[in-house]
Design an enzyme around this catalytic site. Structure first.
Site, PDB file in Angstrom:
ATOM      1  CD  GLU A  55      -1.565  -2.465   1.490  1.00  0.00           C
ATOM      2  OE1 GLU A  55      -0.437  -2.594   2.008  1.00  0.00           O
ATOM      3  OE2 GLU A  55      -2.309  -3.430   1.238  1.00  0.00           O
ATOM      4  CG  HIS A  74     -11.640  -7.676   6.430  1.00  0.00           C
ATOM      5  ND1 HIS A  74     -10.956  -8.506   7.269  1.00  0.00           N
ATOM      6  CD2 HIS A  74     -11.017  -7.775   5.225  1.00  0.00           C
ATOM      7  CE1 HIS A  74      -9.971  -9.104   6.606  1.00  0.00           C
ATOM      8  NE2 HIS A  74      -9.982  -8.670   5.355  1.00  0.00           N
TER       9      HIS A  74
HETATM   10  C1  TPP Z   1      -1.980  -4.835   4.352  1.00  0.00           C
HETATM   11  C2  TPP Z   1      -2.981  -5.683   3.649  1.00  0.00           C
HETATM   12  N1  TPP Z   1      -3.316  -5.390   2.371  1.00  0.00           N
HETATM   13  C3  TPP Z   1      -4.239  -6.119   1.726  1.00  0.00           C
HETATM   14  C4  TPP Z   1      -4.847  -7.176   2.341  1.00  0.00           C
HETATM   15  C5  TPP Z   1      -5.901  -7.986   1.603  1.00  0.00           C
HETATM   16  N2  TPP Z   1      -5.390  -9.318   1.274  1.00  0.00           N
HETATM   17  C6  TPP Z   1      -5.637 -10.381   2.067  1.00  0.00           C
HETATM   18  S1  TPP Z   1      -4.889 -11.754   1.536  1.00  0.00           S
HETATM   19  C7  TPP Z   1      -4.196 -10.982   0.201  1.00  0.00           C
HETATM   20  C8  TPP Z   1      -3.285 -11.754  -0.725  1.00  0.00           C
HETATM   21  C9  TPP Z   1      -2.106 -12.352  -0.009  1.00  0.00           C
HETATM   22  O1  TPP Z   1      -1.336 -13.129  -0.872  1.00  0.00           O
HETATM   23  P1  TPP Z   1      -0.069 -13.945  -0.393  1.00  0.00           P
HETATM   24  O2  TPP Z   1       0.688 -13.165   0.634  1.00  0.00           O
HETATM   25  O3  TPP Z   1       0.668 -14.376  -1.570  1.00  0.00           O
HETATM   26  O4  TPP Z   1      -0.672 -15.203   0.401  1.00  0.00           O
HETATM   27  P2  TPP Z   1      -1.662 -16.350  -0.131  1.00  0.00           P
HETATM   28  O5  TPP Z   1      -3.058 -15.830   0.072  1.00  0.00           O
HETATM   29  O6  TPP Z   1      -1.346 -16.610  -1.541  1.00  0.00           O
HETATM   30  O7  TPP Z   1      -1.450 -17.529   0.750  1.00  0.00           O
HETATM   31  C10 TPP Z   1      -4.599  -9.639   0.176  1.00  0.00           C
HETATM   32  C11 TPP Z   1      -4.235  -8.677  -0.860  1.00  0.00           C
HETATM   33  C12 TPP Z   1      -4.470  -7.451   3.673  1.00  0.00           C
HETATM   34  N3  TPP Z   1      -5.016  -8.468   4.375  1.00  0.00           N
HETATM   35  N4  TPP Z   1      -3.542  -6.703   4.298  1.00  0.00           N
END
Ligand code: TPP
Lengths: 394, 325
Positions: free
Chosen positions: B60, B130
């Protein structure tokens, strides 16, 4: 200033560039999909009992995911996140550690908690946010935590646990504990500033922390080639001067091997290590997601053939440590247990209204007590509108 | 006119903004081909290409820092933060950079073309990470405009105004209403003014003030009050900063009473700022203390959400207390 470091560079008199992709990182594979071990591969420390314990945790994980995704579809819980196809990373990670080691997870690592012995009831109580949930029904499903099991409660903001893990491990070191910290995160979360801050802090201050990146190819819909350029997350470890290894994340023996090594290294050298486990998120990101909007069935099918649980089963069968009868009995009994536990957990009361104001601070301050008192008066006036709490207000 | 839900109205506004100006860009986590986790940017990559509508890495502070750079350069970035709860990693870039670019450079540089869109608020069983309504943190920062629409019509008109406004704007979208709120929205281009509140319902006994998703709840409370013969004037603030003191004060001068409701916790919320200002503008006309009906001073819970929120019954009680003071 320590000018020694410059001495290591060979001197040239024409520009000599290093390409961002040029770091070559080998990938450790021990186990083949058919259950045979690669020639020359060295097994982790593992015996039959340990292997059976690991396998049972994997099976539990698979069944829990399958049943809870179904429970979400039936509207029984609001949300769920499965780890289909990448269970070996979390279960194997915990299996390579000692119980006193701290686990700081992202959210797709309930396998580590299963391995540590979090009970089925504890899982259910958290997901149904009832009054027996250790987290008091405050967080969304899958945000588990257990002090007793050294599993730090999950926080949703991504990456925040990474620098915290460095600090936690540094504290363990100062206090001379025979313990390290493992920190899980996805390749998506590795883009966050906290990732870079956490690695640098750990490297500079020599914290016994194992950074464990689950590189599963996607962050929600974003494929890893839109997440980063260069040689994965492991190459970042190299940049921070951290000992780095890449492993096949669907190969549980490789996971256990790498984590066992990392633990020993972190403790002995008081240094961090980074493990990048290459895997694939076979399921949806969460129950709110539909992967058909961003990837193909063929791609998924390709990865189904790398199922980490099947791979371990094949190995166990080949060792004569497991048989098909045990397999059928295990999965049947797990399915029954999970279904029964759902039925129990969904009938347990929601947390009492007092839980709204506790744990904001160590003690409930006067202004929150006043807000609670006036809320109670209000609820008593409209009991039908607050059915979970109205009948239980004293 | 077409029937649109709030997401479609936002998508439609983005489409118009991208069509009119080649330098308008939409980006953020999962914003590209997938169209965003809520699908607000659906179809935009197909229409305007990957260079103008794209996924960013998951960072972000990077998204907003990048957007600040783009805006300073003369592009018109519309950056999405996936949830308002995750705007905090970008807090430094927003409050120290976006908000102060123009001031610190004596207007040599500015990022006025920047718009930040983010879904905010509760009611979706999202628990503490959320569900937040963080507008007050930003309201404390001079240099930003803060906008919160309450329905599809408002969302389209206010978003177009925000994108075209020459100040950095944080645009909070009520995610609870994304699909739930459906209404008539003109297909053509239109704008609603920033900094201007809207009187949604005329009334004589008491003024009810809110923004975003909270207005739906305020309207419900006003209906209950109407059954008791209480006539409520309802005002949608629409822009939190700079806010429309005149419309609010004029209403309170007329009714003599004010109830402000916000989703966010009570302490140091924007309702407190409004109460202080109206108190000094309307002191001699007030028939009762200004009341604030807000979230409790705790993180936003999951299981006890119904008890926690400023629901219509709590607002209704505040209306009666005020009228019977
Ligand atoms: C700071 C923040 N930004 C956005 C989100 C929304 N979000 C939740 S999971 C996710 C994707 C995470 O991907 P990754 O770290 O590759 O883990 P995976 O879900 O593939 O196991 C996002 C964008 C969040 N939880 N926290």
């Amino acid at each position: 200033m320590n000018t020694e470091i410059y001495k290591e560079s060979p001197v040239v008199h024409q520009p000599a560039f290093i390409d961002g992709h040029s770091v070559e990182i080998p990938i450790l594979k021990i186990l083949q999909q058919d259950g045979s071990v690669y020639d020359g591969a060295e097994l982790p420390e593992i015996d039959q009992d340990h292997a059976v314990k690991i396998y049972k945790a994997l099976a539990f994980h698979r069944v829990l995911d399958e049943r809870m995704v179904a429970a979400q579809r039936q509207g029984r819980i609001s949300f769920y996140m499965a780890a289909l196809g990448e269970e070996a990373a979390s279960v194997g990670g915990a299996a390579g550690l000692k119980p006193q080691d701290m686990i700081m997870a992202q959210y797709r690592e309930q396998g580590a908690l299963i391995y540590r012995g979090f009970s089925l009831e504890d899982f259910m109580n958290q997901m149904f946010s009832n009054e027996k949930d250790l987290g008091k029904g405050r967080q969304m499903p899958i945000h588990y935590g257990s002090n007793e099991l050294n599993y730090m409660t999950i926080s949703s903001p991504l990456g925040t646990q990474i620098p915290q893990a460095s600090g936690y491990a540094y504290g363990q070191k100062l206090q001379g504990k025979d313990a390290v910290t493992i920190c899980y995160f996805g390749e998506g979360a590795a883009s966050e500033g906290d990732f870079h801050a956490g690695l640098n802090m750990a490297a500079v201050h020599q914290a016994p922390v194992i950074f464990f990146c689950r590189n599963n190819g996607y962050a929600i819909s974003t494929p890893s080639d839109e997440q980063y350029v260069g040689n994965g997350i492991a190459s970042r470890g190299v940049g921070y001067g951290i000992k780095t290894i890449r492993i096949d994340g669907n190969d549980i023996l490789a996971v256990v091997k790498a984590v066992q090594f990392a633990r020993e290294y972190a403790l002995k050298e008081n240094k961090p290590m980074i493990i990048e486990a290459m895997s694939y998120r076979l399921g949806a990101h969460s129950t709110s997601d539909d992967p058909s909007g961003y990837r193909t069935r063929e791609e998924e099918a390709k990865w189904q053939a790398h199922d980490p649980i099947l791979r371990m089963k094949n190995w166990m069968l080949a060792q004569s440590w497991w048989d098909e009868e045990q397999e059928t009995a295990l999965f049947e009994s797990l399915r029954e247990q999970v279904l029964a536990a759902v039925k129990v957990a969904e009938k347990i009361d929601k947390p009492p209204v007092e839980d709204l104001v506790t744990d904001v601070y160590d003690q409930v301050p006067a202004h929150l007590q006043a807000q609670l008192d006036s809320l109670k008066t209000h609820i008593k006036k409209y009991p039908d509108s607050y059915p979970f709490t109205a009948g239980r207000i004293k | 006119m077409a029937q649109m839900n709030l997401l479609q109205a936002i998508n439609n506004a983005l489409d118009i903004a991208m069509a009119e100006n080649d330098s308008t860009l939409c980006f953020g986590e999962d914003v590209g081909h997938f169209g965003g986790v809520f699908r607000a940017t659906s179809g935009l990559q197909e229409k305007y290409g990957k260079a103008r509508c794209f996924n960013t890495p998951l960072v972000e502070q990077g998204i907003i820092g990048f957007a600040n750079g783009l805006a300073a350069q003369g592009s018109r970035p519309v950056a999405e933060i996936q949830f308002a709860d995750y705007i905090f990693p970008a807090f430094d870039q927003i409050v120290n950079e976006s908000a102060k670019f123009r001031y610190r450079s004596g207007n040599e540089f500015n990022v006025g073309q920047l718009t930040i869109r983010t879904p905010y608020g509760g009611g979706i069983a999202g628990g503490l990470y959320h569900s937040q309504s963080p507008e007050a943190y930003f309201a404390h920062t001079p240099g930003l405009k803060l906008v919160v629409p309450r329905n599809p019509y408002q969302a389209k008109g206010l978003l177009l105004a925000s994108i075209r406004d020459d100040n950095p704007v944080v645009f909070f979208e009520p995610k609870r209403l994304y699909r739930a709120s459906v209404g008539e929205v003109p297909e053509e281009d239109y704008q609603l003014p920033l900094g201007k509140a809207e009187v949604m319902q005329q009334g004589s006994d008491i003024t009810l003030l809110a923004w975003g998703a909270q207005l739906e709840i305020v309207e419900k409370a006003a209906e209950l009050a109407a059954n008791d013969g209480i006539s409520c004037e309802i005002i949608d603030l629409r822009t939190i900063l700079p806010w429309d003191v005149e419309t609010v004060a004029n209403s309170v001068l007329k009714t003599g009473r004010l109830v402000i409701s916000q989703e966010a916790p009570l302490t140091a919320g924007f309702a407190s700022e409004i109460a202080a200002t109206v108190q000094s503008e309307c002191f001699l006309h007030l028939e009762s203390p200004i009341a604030r009906v807000c979230g409790m001073d705790t993180p936003y819970p999951l299981a006890l959400e119904k008890e926690y929120v400023a629901d219509h019954l709590k607002i209704y009680e505040a209306i009666k207390q005020s009228v019977n003071y």
